[in-house]
Structure formats: structure tokens, C-alpha cells
Design a protein around this motif. Structure first.
Motif, PDB file in Angstrom:
ATOM      1  N   ARG A  16      51.795  38.528  15.458  1.00  0.00           N
ATOM      2  CA  ARG A  16      52.927  39.351  15.903  1.00  0.00           C
ATOM      3  C   ARG A  16      52.644  39.968  17.268  1.00  0.00           C
ATOM      4  O   ARG A  16      53.526  40.030  18.122  1.00  0.00           O
ATOM      5  CB  ARG A  16      53.216  40.422  14.872  1.00  0.00           C
ATOM      6  N   LEU A  17      51.423  40.429  17.480  1.00  0.00           N
ATOM      7  CA  LEU A  17      51.049  41.017  18.765  1.00  0.00           C
ATOM      8  C   LEU A  17      51.194  39.987  19.891  1.00  0.00           C
ATOM      9  O   LEU A  17      51.698  40.292  20.965  1.00  0.00           O
ATOM     10  CB  LEU A  17      49.607  41.529  18.702  1.00  0.00           C
ATOM     11  N   GLN A  18      50.781  38.768  19.639  1.00  0.00           N
ATOM     12  CA  GLN A  18      50.824  37.709  20.650  1.00  0.00           C
ATOM     13  C   GLN A  18      52.221  37.125  20.841  1.00  0.00           C
ATOM     14  O   GLN A  18      52.486  36.476  21.848  1.00  0.00           O
ATOM     15  CB  GLN A  18      49.834  36.606  20.287  1.00  0.00           C
ATOM     16  N   SER A  19      53.105  37.356  19.883  1.00  0.00           N
ATOM     17  CA  SER A  19      54.445  36.760  19.953  1.00  0.00           C
ATOM     18  C   SER A  19      55.306  37.355  21.060  1.00  0.00           C
ATOM     19  O   SER A  19      56.238  36.709  21.535  1.00  0.00           O
ATOM     20  CB  SER A  19      55.175  36.947  18.613  1.00  0.00           C
ATOM     21  N   LEU A  22      57.773  42.385  19.998  1.00  0.00           N
ATOM     22  CA  LEU A  22      57.650  43.726  19.434  1.00  0.00           C
ATOM     23  C   LEU A  22      58.627  44.725  20.032  1.00  0.00           C
ATOM     24  O   LEU A  22      58.734  45.842  19.566  1.00  0.00           O
ATOM     25  CB  LEU A  22      56.213  44.237  19.614  1.00  0.00           C
ATOM     26  N   ASP A  23      59.357  44.334  21.082  1.00  0.00           N
ATOM     27  CA  ASP A  23      60.301  45.220  21.725  1.00  0.00           C
ATOM     28  C   ASP A  23      59.637  46.538  22.124  1.00  0.00           C
ATOM     29  O   ASP A  23      60.118  47.625  21.818  1.00  0.00           O
ATOM     30  CB  ASP A  23      61.517  45.470  20.816  1.00  0.00           C
ATOM     31  N   ALA A  24      58.480  46.409  22.767  1.00  0.00           N
ATOM     32  CA  ALA A  24      57.715  47.576  23.208  1.00  0.00           C
ATOM     33  C   ALA A  24      57.063  47.265  24.545  1.00  0.00           C
ATOM     34  O   ALA A  24      56.747  46.118  24.836  1.00  0.00           O
ATOM     35  CB  ALA A  24      56.653  47.922  22.178  1.00  0.00           C
ATOM     36  N   ASP A  25      56.866  48.299  25.347  1.00  0.00           N
ATOM     37  CA  ASP A  25      56.180  48.110  26.625  1.00  0.00           C
ATOM     38  C   ASP A  25      54.701  47.813  26.416  1.00  0.00           C
ATOM     39  O   ASP A  25      54.107  47.013  27.129  1.00  0.00           O
ATOM     40  CB  ASP A  25      56.327  49.347  27.504  1.00  0.00           C
ATOM     41  N   ASP A  26      54.094  48.498  25.457  1.00  0.00           N
ATOM     42  CA  ASP A  26      52.684  48.332  25.131  1.00  0.00           C
ATOM     43  C   ASP A  26      52.562  48.199  23.624  1.00  0.00           C
ATOM     44  O   ASP A  26      53.375  48.746  22.876  1.00  0.00           O
ATOM     45  CB  ASP A  26      51.864  49.548  25.594  1.00  0.00           C
ATOM     46  N   ALA A  27      51.525  47.492  23.183  1.00  0.00           N
ATOM     47  CA  ALA A  27      51.326  47.326  21.749  1.00  0.00           C
ATOM     48  C   ALA A  27      49.839  47.270  21.443  1.00  0.00           C
ATOM     49  O   ALA A  27      49.027  46.870  22.281  1.00  0.00           O
ATOM     50  CB  ALA A  27      52.007  46.041  21.263  1.00  0.00           C
ATOM     51  N   ALA A  28      49.497  47.690  20.248  1.00  0.00           N
ATOM     52  CA  ALA A  28      48.106  47.642  19.798  1.00  0.00           C
ATOM     53  C   ALA A  28      48.072  47.268  18.326  1.00  0.00           C
ATOM     54  O   ALA A  28      48.952  47.640  17.550  1.00  0.00           O
ATOM     55  CB  ALA A  28      47.433  48.989  20.007  1.00  0.00           C
ATOM     56  N   GLN A  50      47.714  45.011  24.313  1.00  0.00           N
ATOM     57  CA  GLN A  50      48.337  44.232  25.373  1.00  0.00           C
ATOM     58  C   GLN A  50      49.590  44.949  25.826  1.00  0.00           C
ATOM     59  O   GLN A  50      50.074  45.867  25.167  1.00  0.00           O
ATOM     60  CB  GLN A  50      48.628  42.808  24.947  1.00  0.00           C
ATOM     61  N   THR A  51      50.103  44.536  26.971  1.00  0.00           N
ATOM     62  CA  THR A  51      51.286  45.160  27.554  1.00  0.00           C
ATOM     63  C   THR A  51      52.291  44.085  27.940  1.00  0.00           C
ATOM     64  O   THR A  51      51.909  42.983  28.330  1.00  0.00           O
ATOM     65  CB  THR A  51      50.887  46.022  28.773  1.00  0.00           C
ATOM     66  N   GLU A  52      53.552  44.412  27.806  1.00  0.00           N
ATOM     67  CA  GLU A  52      54.599  43.462  28.199  1.00  0.00           C
ATOM     68  C   GLU A  52      54.632  43.289  29.714  1.00  0.00           C
ATOM     69  O   GLU A  52      55.037  42.260  30.211  1.00  0.00           O
ATOM     70  CB  GLU A  52      55.959  43.928  27.680  1.00  0.00           C
ATOM     71  N   PHE A  53      54.169  44.290  30.457  1.00  0.00           N
ATOM     72  CA  PHE A  53      54.100  44.230  31.921  1.00  0.00           C
ATOM     73  C   PHE A  53      53.244  43.057  32.373  1.00  0.00           C
ATOM     74  O   PHE A  53      53.512  42.422  33.376  1.00  0.00           O
ATOM     75  CB  PHE A  53      53.531  45.557  32.448  1.00  0.00           C
ATOM     76  N   SER A  54      52.199  42.772  31.598  1.00  0.00           N
ATOM     77  CA  SER A  54      51.256  41.718  31.960  1.00  0.00           C
ATOM     78  C   SER A  54      50.801  41.020  30.669  1.00  0.00           C
ATOM     79  O   SER A  54      49.720  41.271  30.165  1.00  0.00           O
ATOM     80  CB  SER A  54      50.059  42.339  32.697  1.00  0.00           C
ATOM     81  N   PRO A  55      51.638  40.147  30.114  1.00  0.00           N
ATOM     82  CA  PRO A  55      51.362  39.562  28.797  1.00  0.00           C
ATOM     83  C   PRO A  55      50.064  38.760  28.703  1.00  0.00           C
ATOM     84  O   PRO A  55      49.502  38.611  27.625  1.00  0.00           O
ATOM     85  CB  PRO A  55      52.561  38.649  28.526  1.00  0.00           C
ATOM     86  N   GLU A  56      49.556  38.264  29.836  1.00  0.00           N
ATOM     87  CA  GLU A  56      48.302  37.510  29.790  1.00  0.00           C
ATOM     88  C   GLU A  56      47.084  38.435  29.712  1.00  0.00           C
ATOM     89  O   GLU A  56      45.971  38.001  29.407  1.00  0.00           O
ATOM     90  CB  GLU A  56      48.173  36.566  30.983  1.00  0.00           C
TER      91      GLU A  56
END
Length: 120
Positions: A16-19, A22-28, A50-56
Motif C-alpha cells: 500500500r505504501l508503494q502503491s 494513500l492520498d497523502a503528501d507523506d506516508a509511513a 516516503q513522500t508523494e513529492f518524490s516517490p522514488e
């Protein structure tokens, strides 16, 4: 995440984190695991971020601990396990933010302070 066992829950959480759904800017993802250090294997709370700003960008920190099986509970210094493609981020700021969060949690800070063992 509710699953029949920890391994399934962690696998589902990682997926789920990698998908990126999550509709979030940041996730843990935070889970209980084990890590190997130079001296031995330790139980640890693992934090994958990880952050949606920089998914890699991927970062993982572990907080090793020693359960009170043979004495008192001990929490050890956080260990950086992964800092991939995080050139746009400041590691010192991230760790400072972690410790500020610990300090803000009244009971958590009390346990952290009383049980900290920096020898590991």
C-alpha cells in the motif's frame, strides 16, 4: 492493518505504501521487526517513509530495543537503514524532527529517557 499474522500485515502495508494510492503528501509504515547489527540481532520498530513529492525517495529508520526478558526494557539509538534518492532531503533535520516528536509525547519521552541505552 488487520491481518492474521504480522508478516501478511507488513507485506500488505508495504504494498500500500508503494502503491501511491494513500492520498497523502507523506506516508509511513511502522511495524515491529528484527535487524542485525554488528553485535547481535535486535527487535526493532521499523519506520519506512516516503513522500508523494518524490516517490522514488525511500527512507527507513529502525529503533532497536531489548525486551525485558533478561532484565529491564531498553531502547537503543535509531539506526538509518535506507536513505535512497533522498538528495533533496536533510537527514539531520529528519532525525531532529523524530526526536522532537518523541519529546512532545509525555509518556513516550518518559519511557525513552528512562530506558535509553546508547551502547548499541
Amino acid at each position: 492493518m488487520a491481518h492474521d499474522d504480522l508478516e501478511s500485515a507488513v507485506a500488505a502495508g508495504k504494498a500500500r505504501l508503494q502503491s501511491g494510492e494513500l492520498d497523502a503528501d507523506d506516508a509511513a509504515l511502522i511495524y515491529d521487526g528484527r535487524i542485525s547489527l554488528a553485535t547481535a540481532k535486535f527487535d526493532a520498530i521499523i519506520i519506512e517513509m516516503q513522500t508523494e513529492f518524490s516517490p522514488e525517495s525511500k527512507a527507513t529508520i529502525a529503533i532497536p530495543y531489548s525486551p525485558p526478558v533478561n532484565g529491564a526494557f531498553r531502547v537503543h539509538k535509531p539506526k538509518l537503514l535506507q536513505w535512497d534518492h533522498c538528495d533533496d532531503f536533510d537527514l539531520n533535520w529528519a532525525l531532529q524532527s523524530f526526536f522532537e516528536g518523541v519529546a512532545e509525547h509525555e509518556k513516550g519521552n518518559e519511557v525513552w529517557t528512562r530506558c535509553l541505552d546508547e551502547s548499541v
